[in-house]
Structure formats: structure tokens, C-alpha cells
Enzyme design. Structure first.
Site, PDB file in Angstrom:
ATOM      1  N   GLY A 134       7.506  87.915 111.078  1.00  0.00           N
ATOM      2  CA  GLY A 134       7.912  88.175 109.694  1.00  0.00           C
ATOM      3  C   GLY A 134       8.025  89.660 109.383  1.00  0.00           C
ATOM      4  O   GLY A 134       8.776  90.053 108.482  1.00  0.00           O
ATOM      5  N   GLU A 175       7.104  84.427 117.619  1.00  0.00           N
ATOM      6  CA  GLU A 175       6.721  83.105 117.098  1.00  0.00           C
ATOM      7  C   GLU A 175       6.623  82.048 118.185  1.00  0.00           C
ATOM      8  O   GLU A 175       5.792  81.145 118.116  1.00  0.00           O
ATOM      9  CB  GLU A 175       7.734  82.650 116.025  1.00  0.00           C
ATOM     10  N   GLU A 186      11.351  90.539 110.483  1.00  0.00           N
ATOM     11  CA  GLU A 186      12.287  89.875 109.563  1.00  0.00           C
ATOM     12  C   GLU A 186      12.342  90.598 108.217  1.00  0.00           C
ATOM     13  O   GLU A 186      13.409  90.733 107.618  1.00  0.00           O
ATOM     14  CB  GLU A 186      11.875  88.409 109.396  1.00  0.00           C
ATOM     15  N   ALA A 239       3.987  87.131 109.607  1.00  0.00           N
ATOM     16  CA  ALA A 239       3.399  86.310 108.559  1.00  0.00           C
ATOM     17  C   ALA A 239       1.935  86.098 108.928  1.00  0.00           C
ATOM     18  O   ALA A 239       1.559  86.184 110.101  1.00  0.00           O
ATOM     19  CB  ALA A 239       4.129  84.978 108.477  1.00  0.00           C
TER      20      ALA A 239
HETATM   21  C1  HXC Z   1      -3.002  87.295 110.643  1.00  0.00           C
HETATM   22  C2  HXC Z   1      -3.285  89.115 112.008  1.00  0.00           C
HETATM   23  C3  HXC Z   1      -1.929  89.070 112.382  1.00  0.00           C
HETATM   24  C4  HXC Z   1      -1.114  88.046 111.801  1.00  0.00           C
HETATM   25  C5  HXC Z   1      -2.853  90.709 113.433  1.00  0.00           C
HETATM   26  N1  HXC Z   1      -3.799  90.145 112.685  1.00  0.00           N
HETATM   27  N2  HXC Z   1      -1.690  90.065 113.279  1.00  0.00           N
HETATM   28  N3  HXC Z   1      -3.812  88.238 111.144  1.00  0.00           N
HETATM   29  N4  HXC Z   1      -1.706  87.189 110.943  1.00  0.00           N
HETATM   30  N5  HXC Z   1       0.194  87.949 112.060  1.00  0.00           N
HETATM   31  C6  HXC Z   1      -5.217  90.547 112.577  1.00  0.00           C
HETATM   32  C7  HXC Z   1      -6.001  90.140 113.814  1.00  0.00           C
HETATM   33  O1  HXC Z   1      -6.410  88.798 113.728  1.00  0.00           O
HETATM   34  C8  HXC Z   1      -7.172  91.104 113.731  1.00  0.00           C
HETATM   35  O2  HXC Z   1      -8.078  90.633 112.757  1.00  0.00           O
HETATM   36  C9  HXC Z   1      -6.537  92.365 113.168  1.00  0.00           C
HETATM   37  O3  HXC Z   1      -5.308  91.962 112.524  1.00  0.00           O
HETATM   38  C10 HXC Z   1      -6.175  93.378 114.239  1.00  0.00           C
HETATM   39  O4  HXC Z   1      -5.386  92.735 115.208  1.00  0.00           O
HETATM   40  P1  HXC Z   1      -5.675  92.798 116.783  1.00  0.00           P
HETATM   41  O5  HXC Z   1      -4.994  91.645 117.383  1.00  0.00           O
HETATM   42  O6  HXC Z   1      -7.152  92.939 117.014  1.00  0.00           O
HETATM   43  O7  HXC Z   1      -4.959  94.172 117.169  1.00  0.00           O
HETATM   44  P2  HXC Z   1      -4.325  94.584 118.568  1.00  0.00           P
HETATM   45  O8  HXC Z   1      -5.201  94.141 119.693  1.00  0.00           O
HETATM   46  O9  HXC Z   1      -3.979  96.028 118.440  1.00  0.00           O
HETATM   47  O10 HXC Z   1      -2.989  93.737 118.694  1.00  0.00           O
HETATM   48  C11 HXC Z   1      -1.926  93.966 117.804  1.00  0.00           C
HETATM   49  C12 HXC Z   1      -0.876  92.801 117.871  1.00  0.00           C
HETATM   50  C13 HXC Z   1      -1.603  91.447 117.663  1.00  0.00           C
HETATM   51  C14 HXC Z   1      -0.198  92.819 119.247  1.00  0.00           C
HETATM   52  C15 HXC Z   1       0.156  93.061 116.800  1.00  0.00           C
HETATM   53  O11 HXC Z   1      -2.406  91.557 116.484  1.00  0.00           O
HETATM   54  C16 HXC Z   1      -0.684  90.284 117.501  1.00  0.00           C
HETATM   55  O12 HXC Z   1      -0.147  89.777 118.473  1.00  0.00           O
HETATM   56  N6  HXC Z   1      -0.524  89.778 116.250  1.00  0.00           N
HETATM   57  C17 HXC Z   1       0.237  88.596 115.969  1.00  0.00           C
HETATM   58  C18 HXC Z   1       1.701  88.881 116.062  1.00  0.00           C
HETATM   59  C19 HXC Z   1       2.520  87.617 115.776  1.00  0.00           C
HETATM   60  O13 HXC Z   1       2.402  86.625 116.522  1.00  0.00           O
HETATM   61  N7  HXC Z   1       3.350  87.630 114.698  1.00  0.00           N
HETATM   62  C20 HXC Z   1       4.157  86.499 114.332  1.00  0.00           C
HETATM   63  C21 HXC Z   1       3.453  85.692 113.281  1.00  0.00           C
HETATM   64  S1  HXC Z   1       4.363  84.234 112.858  1.00  0.00           S
HETATM   65  P3  HXC Z   1      -9.631  90.350 113.128  1.00  0.00           P
HETATM   66  O14 HXC Z   1     -10.170  89.809 111.832  1.00  0.00           O
HETATM   67  O15 HXC Z   1      -9.625  89.413 114.259  1.00  0.00           O
HETATM   68  O16 HXC Z   1     -10.136  91.711 113.484  1.00  0.00           O
HETATM   69  C22 HXC Z   1       5.531  84.755 111.772  1.00  0.00           C
HETATM   70  C23 HXC Z   1       6.436  83.681 111.213  1.00  0.00           C
HETATM   71  C24 HXC Z   1       7.258  84.164 110.045  1.00  0.00           C
HETATM   72  O17 HXC Z   1       5.641  85.873 111.447  1.00  0.00           O
HETATM   73  C25 HXC Z   1       8.003  83.059 109.356  1.00  0.00           C
HETATM   74  C26 HXC Z   1       7.193  82.112 108.509  1.00  0.00           C
HETATM   75  C27 HXC Z   1       6.809  82.597 107.133  1.00  0.00           C
END
Ligand code: HXC
Length: 257
Positions: A108, A131, A111, A65
Site C-alpha cells: 500500500g 503482498e 500504491e 497497509a
Molecule cells: C503492520 C508493520 C508493517 C505493516 C512493518 N511493520 N511493516 N506493521 N503492517 N505493513 C512493523 C513491524 O511489525 C515492526 O513492529 C515494525 O514495523 C518494524 O518493522 P521490522 O520488520 O522490524 O523492520 P525491518 O526488519 O527493518 O524490516 C522492514 C520491512 C518489513 C522489510 C519493511 O517490516 C516488512 O516486510 N514489512 C511488511 C511489508 C509488506 O508486506 N507490505 C505489504 C502489506 S499488504 P514490531 O511491533 O514488531 O516492532 C498491503 C496491501 C494493500 O499493503 C492493499 C489492501 C488495503
């Protein structure tokens, strides 16, 4: 119709949805959810569509998400807006959905893949529920669908540590139906979808409903549901055609497909 967060095509009787927010690794924001709901409703209403494939990019199916969108939320807004509840409409799609996953399927994203009826993964796929690292827990079914798919031990491991698992581990523990080479991912998913879309649609939809029931209820209830759906299919012309074709040693031509 043009979408900002999705690419949508039809390939024969298959609807293909490609998540398309490359700048955010396909993070699932409100607009993407609304667009996906609309696309799936359209595919559901379209008699020409027999199966759906949802995919992302090579690098990410979806990285979760959208954290930037969720960050300002407080408890009151989360409750009153029922944050994450809109995804129930995606999971409720009655036509078969296959997730074709390459790269990250996190939070998400994992999911959403699990809302699909089965997952075909590229060797590059990485699944996880990170998360906990953000101070929250999965909210789109991760604690429930993952546990049903892989069992308590592995689900606890993933949800409590936030670690990722690769495609081989995901296949071993039953999260993923097939793992294929990256260049074959879409081809394999589309071929599976095309095959499904060639069968009797009422039978396909009832098969999906019956298997889905096993995720939701006890064995005796599930057996009853299966029996009723099984009996009902004997009322279709496709059952007559399917069985006649077998006996006459020819290919069936299903009317309802
Ligand atoms: C918003 C995101 C994002 C996310 C990545 N980006 N994941 N933006 N929400 N979930 C954005 C980053 O901010 C970045 O933007 C760009 O995408 C590229 O990501 P990087 O981190 O620079 O890439 P990389 O170093 O290759 O790392 C990849 C990654 C990492 C390991 C997947 O991006 C990551 O850990 N993402 C978050 C994963 C996460 O925690 N997901 C769970 C979310 S909570 P900029 O603008 O900075 O370049 C969830 C809850 C669901 O899903 C239920 C409720 C609805």
C-alpha cells in the site's frame, strides 16, 4: 488541527503531509486513511493551497497497509466493508500531489506513492508489491497503476515475486520522475510543488486531469478530453495574463493561484 498518524503543515502555497507512525514504519491503518482523507479534503477546499507533498520518514515512506489490522478479516467483512476502497478518495484529490519517497514504499505504500501525480525518490528508496508473500495481492491499485507505469513485464516481475526494486531501477522503468540524494529529497519535492503552486490553479488542475485521463482511456477519447480542457482555459483571465506577460517580457501575475 492535531493528527495522531500525520504531521501536517503548510509551506507557502504547498500543503505538506508527513506520514507519522514510526513504530510501524508508517503502515497504513484505518485511522491514517481517515486522517489523510480529511487533510486532503481541507487542502482541496483551501484556495491558498496549490500543490501537496506527501512524504514519510527516512526509513520508510510506508511499509504497506497495516498487516495487523488486516489479519482478522474474512471474505465477508472484506466485501461488505469494501476493504481498501477508501483509498479511492485519496487518489481522487484534484490538486497536484507529489510523493517524496525515502526508504521502503511497499504494498500500500507503493500504491499510495502511485496515487500521487509523480514520485520524487531518494537514492535510498525501495519499491515493491510484496503482498504475494502474505497470500494476497495488491488491493489499492498496485496491479493497475504499476502496470500502467512500468509495463506488464516489470509489473508481473514485482507482483509475482514480491521483490523490491531500488530507486535507480524505479527511475529506469518510469515509476519515478526524479532520484535525488537523501538530504535533498524534501527540498526538491517542496521546490517542485512551490513551482506548480505558482501557476494558474485552473490550468494546473486541468493539466492534471488531462494527463490522468491518458491513464484511463483510449487515445481518441483522451485527445477529445484534452481538446475540451485546452479550449476551456481560453476563458480564464490567467490565459490572458500569461500570454500578455510573455509578449511584454515580464513575469505573469496569475489571479487564480
Ligand atoms: C503492520 C508493520 C508493517 C505493516 C512493518 N511493520 N511493516 N506493521 N503492517 N505493513 C512493523 C513491524 O511489525 C515492526 O513492529 C515494525 O514495523 C518494524 O518493522 P521490522 O520488520 O522490524 O523492520 P525491518 O526488519 O527493518 O524490516 C522492514 C520491512 C518489513 C522489510 C519493511 O517490516 C516488512 O516486510 N514489512 C511488511 C511489508 C509488506 O508486506 N507490505 C505489504 C502489506 S499488504 P514490531 O511491533 O514488531 O516492532 C498491503 C496491501 C494493500 O499493503 C492493499 C489492501 C488495503
Amino acid at each position: 488541527m492535531a493528527y495522531e498518524t500525520l504531521l501536517v503543515e503548510t509551506r507557502g502555497r504547498v500543503g505538506l503531509v508527513t506520514l507519522n507512525r514510526p513504530q510501524a514504519l508508517n503502515a497504513l491503518n484505518r485511522q491514517l486513511l481517515e486522517e489523510l482523507q480529511g487533510v486532503l479534503a481541507g487542502f482541496q477546499a483551501d484556495a491558498g493551497i496549490g500543490a501537496i507533498v506527501i512524504t514519510g520518514s527516512e526509513k520508510a515512506f510506508a511499509a504497506g497497509a497495516d498487516i495487523k489490522e488486516m489479519q482478522p478479516y474474512g471474505f465477508a467483512a472484506a466485501v461488505t466493508e469494501d476493504l481498501a476502497a477508501g483509498w479511492d478518495a485519496v487518489a481522487a484529490c484534484r490538486k497536484p500531489m507529489i510523493a517524496a519517497v525515502s526508504g521502503f514504499a511497499l504494498g500500500g505504500g507503493c500504491e499510495l506513492a502511485m496515487m500521487c501525480d509523480f514520485i520524487i525518490a531518494s537514492e535510498t528508496a525501495k519499491f515493491g508489491q510484496p503482498e504475494i508473500t502474505l497470500g494476497i495481492i495488491p488491493g489499492m491499485g498496485g496491479t493497475q497503476r504499476l502496470t500502467r507505469a512500468v509495463g506488464k513485464a516489470k509489473a508481473m516481475d514485482l507482483v509475482l515475486t514480491g521483490r523490491m526494486m531500488d530507486a535507480a531501477e524505479a527511475e529506469r522503468c518510469g515509476l519515478v520522475a526524479r532520484v535525488v540524494a537523501p538530504e535533498r529529497l524534501l527540498e526538491e519535492a517542496l521546490a517542485a510543488a512551490e513551482k506548480i503552486a505558482g501557476f494558474s490553479l485552473p490550468a494546473v488542475m486541468m493539466a492534471k486531469e488531462a494527463v490522468s485521463r491518458a491513464q484511463e482511456t483510449v487515445l481518441s477519447e483522451g485527445m477529445r478530453a484534452e481538446r475540451r480542457l485546452f479550449h476551456a482555459l481560453f476563458a480564464t483571465e490567467d490565459q490572458k495574463e500569461g500570454m500578455a506577460a510573455f509578449i511584454e517580457k515580464r513575469k505573469p501575475t496569475f489571479a487564480n493561484r
